[in-house]
Write a protein that holds these residues in place. Structure first.
Motif, PDB file in Angstrom:
ATOM      1  N   ASP A 223      32.458  35.827  51.883  1.00 22.42           N
ATOM      2  CA  ASP A 223      33.776  35.716  51.262  1.00 22.42           C
ATOM      3  C   ASP A 223      33.677  35.359  49.787  1.00 22.42           C
ATOM      4  N   ALA A 224      32.748  34.490  49.426  1.00 21.61           N
ATOM      5  CA  ALA A 224      32.624  34.066  48.031  1.00 21.61           C
ATOM      6  C   ALA A 224      32.326  35.250  47.116  1.00 21.61           C
ATOM      7  N   GLU A 225      31.452  36.159  47.580  1.00 22.20           N
ATOM      8  CA  GLU A 225      31.134  37.333  46.777  1.00 22.20           C
ATOM      9  C   GLU A 225      32.334  38.259  46.665  1.00 22.20           C
ATOM     10  N   LEU A 226      33.070  38.437  47.756  1.00 22.65           N
ATOM     11  CA  LEU A 226      34.255  39.291  47.723  1.00 22.65           C
ATOM     12  C   LEU A 226      35.324  38.708  46.802  1.00 22.65           C
ATOM     13  N   LEU A 227      35.467  37.412  46.821  1.00 21.88           N
ATOM     14  CA  LEU A 227      36.445  36.773  45.938  1.00 21.88           C
ATOM     15  C   LEU A 227      36.070  36.956  44.475  1.00 21.88           C
ATOM     16  N   ARG A 228      34.765  36.928  44.186  1.00 23.98           N
ATOM     17  CA  ARG A 228      34.336  37.175  42.807  1.00 23.98           C
ATOM     18  C   ARG A 228      34.653  38.610  42.381  1.00 23.98           C
ATOM     19  N   LEU A 229      34.466  39.556  43.296  1.00 22.39           N
ATOM     20  CA  LEU A 229      34.792  40.939  42.981  1.00 22.39           C
ATOM     21  C   LEU A 229      36.289  41.112  42.716  1.00 22.39           C
ATOM     22  N   ILE A 230      37.102  40.463  43.534  1.00 21.83           N
ATOM     23  CA  ILE A 230      38.563  40.541  43.351  1.00 21.83           C
ATOM     24  C   ILE A 230      38.955  39.925  42.024  1.00 21.83           C
ATOM     25  N   ALA A 231      38.391  38.750  41.720  1.00 20.95           N
ATOM     26  CA  ALA A 231      38.708  38.074  40.455  1.00 20.95           C
ATOM     27  C   ALA A 231      38.293  38.932  39.266  1.00 20.95           C
ATOM     28  N   GLY A 232      37.145  39.599  39.377  1.00 18.89           N
ATOM     29  CA  GLY A 232      36.699  40.473  38.300  1.00 18.89           C
ATOM     30  C   GLY A 232      37.638  41.636  38.086  1.00 18.89           C
ATOM     31  N   LEU A 233      38.112  42.224  39.161  1.00 23.35           N
ATOM     32  CA  LEU A 233      39.058  43.336  39.044  1.00 23.35           C
ATOM     33  C   LEU A 233      40.361  42.872  38.401  1.00 23.35           C
ATOM     34  N   ARG A 252      47.346  60.292  44.030  1.00 21.18           N
ATOM     35  CA  ARG A 252      45.927  60.552  43.789  1.00 21.18           C
ATOM     36  C   ARG A 252      45.183  60.366  45.108  1.00 21.18           C
ATOM     37  N   PRO A 253      44.920  61.448  45.851  1.00 27.31           N
ATOM     38  CA  PRO A 253      44.299  61.330  47.186  1.00 27.31           C
ATOM     39  C   PRO A 253      43.019  60.512  47.204  1.00 27.31           C
ATOM     40  N   GLU A 254      42.211  60.607  46.137  1.00 26.50           N
ATOM     41  CA  GLU A 254      40.931  59.898  46.165  1.00 26.50           C
ATOM     42  C   GLU A 254      41.109  58.380  46.116  1.00 26.50           C
ATOM     43  N   ILE A 255      42.159  57.912  45.410  1.00 23.96           N
ATOM     44  CA  ILE A 255      42.379  56.466  45.428  1.00 23.96           C
ATOM     45  C   ILE A 255      43.244  56.064  46.622  1.00 23.96           C
ATOM     46  N   ASN A 256      44.047  56.998  47.124  1.00 24.08           N
ATOM     47  CA  ASN A 256      44.833  56.699  48.318  1.00 24.08           C
ATOM     48  C   ASN A 256      43.910  56.351  49.478  1.00 24.08           C
ATOM     49  N   GLN A 257      42.800  57.072  49.585  1.00 28.91           N
ATOM     50  CA  GLN A 257      41.845  56.783  50.655  1.00 28.91           C
ATOM     51  C   GLN A 257      41.249  55.386  50.509  1.00 28.91           C
ATOM     52  N   LEU A 258      41.054  54.965  49.281  1.00 22.73           N
ATOM     53  CA  LEU A 258      40.508  53.625  49.053  1.00 22.73           C
ATOM     54  C   LEU A 258      41.508  52.558  49.487  1.00 22.73           C
ATOM     55  N   PHE A 259      42.770  52.764  49.158  1.00 22.90           N
ATOM     56  CA  PHE A 259      43.788  51.781  49.552  1.00 22.90           C
ATOM     57  C   PHE A 259      44.022  51.798  51.064  1.00 22.90           C
ATOM     58  N   ILE A 260      43.842  52.951  51.685  1.00 24.80           N
ATOM     59  CA  ILE A 260      43.929  52.994  53.146  1.00 24.80           C
ATOM     60  C   ILE A 260      42.818  52.144  53.775  1.00 24.80           C
ATOM     61  N   GLN A 261      41.626  52.216  53.158  1.00 26.02           N
ATOM     62  CA  GLN A 261      40.503  51.425  53.662  1.00 26.02           C
ATOM     63  C   GLN A 261      40.648  49.936  53.306  1.00 26.02           C
ATOM     64  N   ALA A 262      41.328  49.657  52.228  1.00 22.58           N
ATOM     65  CA  ALA A 262      41.481  48.242  51.812  1.00 22.58           C
ATOM     66  C   ALA A 262      42.936  47.983  51.449  1.00 22.58           C
ATOM     67  N   PRO A 263      43.839  47.973  52.434  1.00 18.69           N
ATOM     68  CA  PRO A 263      45.259  47.745  52.143  1.00 18.69           C
ATOM     69  C   PRO A 263      45.521  46.395  51.510  1.00 18.69           C
ATOM     70  N   GLU A 264      44.614  45.439  51.684  1.00 18.90           N
ATOM     71  CA  GLU A 264      44.794  44.120  51.082  1.00 18.90           C
ATOM     72  C   GLU A 264      44.782  44.195  49.558  1.00 18.90           C
ATOM     73  N   ALA A 265      44.177  45.265  49.020  1.00 22.73           N
ATOM     74  CA  ALA A 265      44.125  45.417  47.566  1.00 22.73           C
ATOM     75  C   ALA A 265      45.509  45.609  46.955  1.00 22.73           C
ATOM     76  N   LEU A 266      46.462  46.047  47.754  1.00 22.84           N
ATOM     77  CA  LEU A 266      47.824  46.232  47.237  1.00 22.84           C
ATOM     78  C   LEU A 266      48.478  44.920  46.877  1.00 22.84           C
ATOM     79  N   THR A 267      47.900  43.801  47.298  1.00 22.31           N
ATOM     80  CA  THR A 267      48.453  42.486  46.959  1.00 22.31           C
ATOM     81  C   THR A 267      47.744  41.840  45.772  1.00 22.31           C
ATOM     82  N   TRP A 268      46.689  42.470  45.256  1.00 21.64           N
ATOM     83  CA  TRP A 268      45.949  41.878  44.154  1.00 21.64           C
ATOM     84  C   TRP A 268      46.679  42.058  42.828  1.00 21.64           C
TER      85      TRP A 268
END
Length: 268
Positions: A223-233, A252-268
């Motif tokens: 989790d600590a590494e993932l949190l660092r990645l989120i903070a960096g973004l 943009r289908p290519e980024i839509n697939q990314l958000f489908i895989q990581a829907p939590e990113a929509l809250t960042w």
């Protein structure tokens, strides 16, 4: 642009600004208040002034990345900008809500250029021509989108498919459309190739960061590494690009697939 986040500020800073404002407001005429606003701001806006040291620290906390300009989101911010110009609105020269951090390439061309939308829906410039009498500007809705108080995404969408230009979101002929067009024009958001290219590059960088997050998460990263990645973004320049990616990912289908895989990113 994105709406700037709220930040707590010390009461001593607000009290100091209020004291400075009372000096301006005490002048007998509007013309005298304009002259006093300019001289007082020049005298107070110093690195050695403790009130403005706090102002700059608070404005820095609102910026993304390494203190990026709150207008273009690309260049480093180094100027305390009056959203409503002090030459026109001396009653707001020391108004905390009227400040943001801007870069010279945004602040200098804007200068005292300003406009309002009249009761009839017309956009009327109110900046004072050189040598003109120093009289108060006409009333009306301020045309420039104010990221301290408004969400620019309510007025603008960013074309992340092709041009990477900002485009008015509202229907043609509406006040919101006029304000969007005016804001882009006065800040030259679509007229500087360097800004457009920076947004295009930022799109690729945000996409790569999101891909890296998904790859690391699926690979069992802590989790600590993932949190660092989120903070960096979230600290990257051009946050309007990320905001638009979240809002318009289906285009943009290519980024839509990314958000489908990581829907939590929509809250960042």
């Amino acid at each position: 642009m994105i709406q700037l986040p709220y930040t707590d500020v010390p009461q001593e800073m607000l009290s100091g600004l209020a004291d400075y404002q009372r000096v301006v407001d005490s002048q007998a005429s509007y013309a005298e208040r304009v002259a006093k606003a300019k001289s007082e701001f020049s005298a107070r806006n110093k690195k050695t002034n403790m009130v403005f040291k706090e102002v700059r620290a608070a404005l820095s906390r609102m910026c993304t990345n390494t203190r990026r300009c709150c207008y273009c989101e690309d260049s480093m911010a180094d100027e305390v900008e009056h959203i409503a110009p002090k030459d026109l609105y001396p009653e707001r020269v020391f108004d905390w809500q009227n400040y943001l951090y801007a870069c010279g390439p945004c602040n200098s061309p804007k200068g005292s250029q300003y406009a309002v939308v009249t009761a009839t829906g017309e956009l009327q410039p109110v900046n004072r021509p050189k040598g003109a009498p120093v009289t108060p500007p006409m009333g009306g809705t301020h045309a420039l989108i104010n990221p301290r108080l408004e969400n620019p995404q309510d007025f603008l969408w960013l074309d992340i498919v092709d041009t990477f230009n900002f485009v008015a979101l509202a229907d043609p002929g509406t006040i919101s459309e006029r304000r969007a067009i005016y804001t882009c024009k006065i800040l030259a958001l679509n007229n500087r190739d360097v800004l457009i290219e920076a947004r295009r590059v930022a799109f690729g960088s945000y996409r790569a960061r999101l891909f890296e997050y998904i790859h690391k998460r699926n690979g069992g990263a802590e989790d600590a590494e993932l949190l660092r990645l989120i903070a960096g973004l979230r600290s990257m320049a051009n946050p309007a690009v990320w905001a638009e990616m979240k809002r318009s990912h289906a285009a943009r289908p290519e980024i839509n697939q990314l958000f489908i895989q990581a829907p939590e990113a929509l809250t960042w």
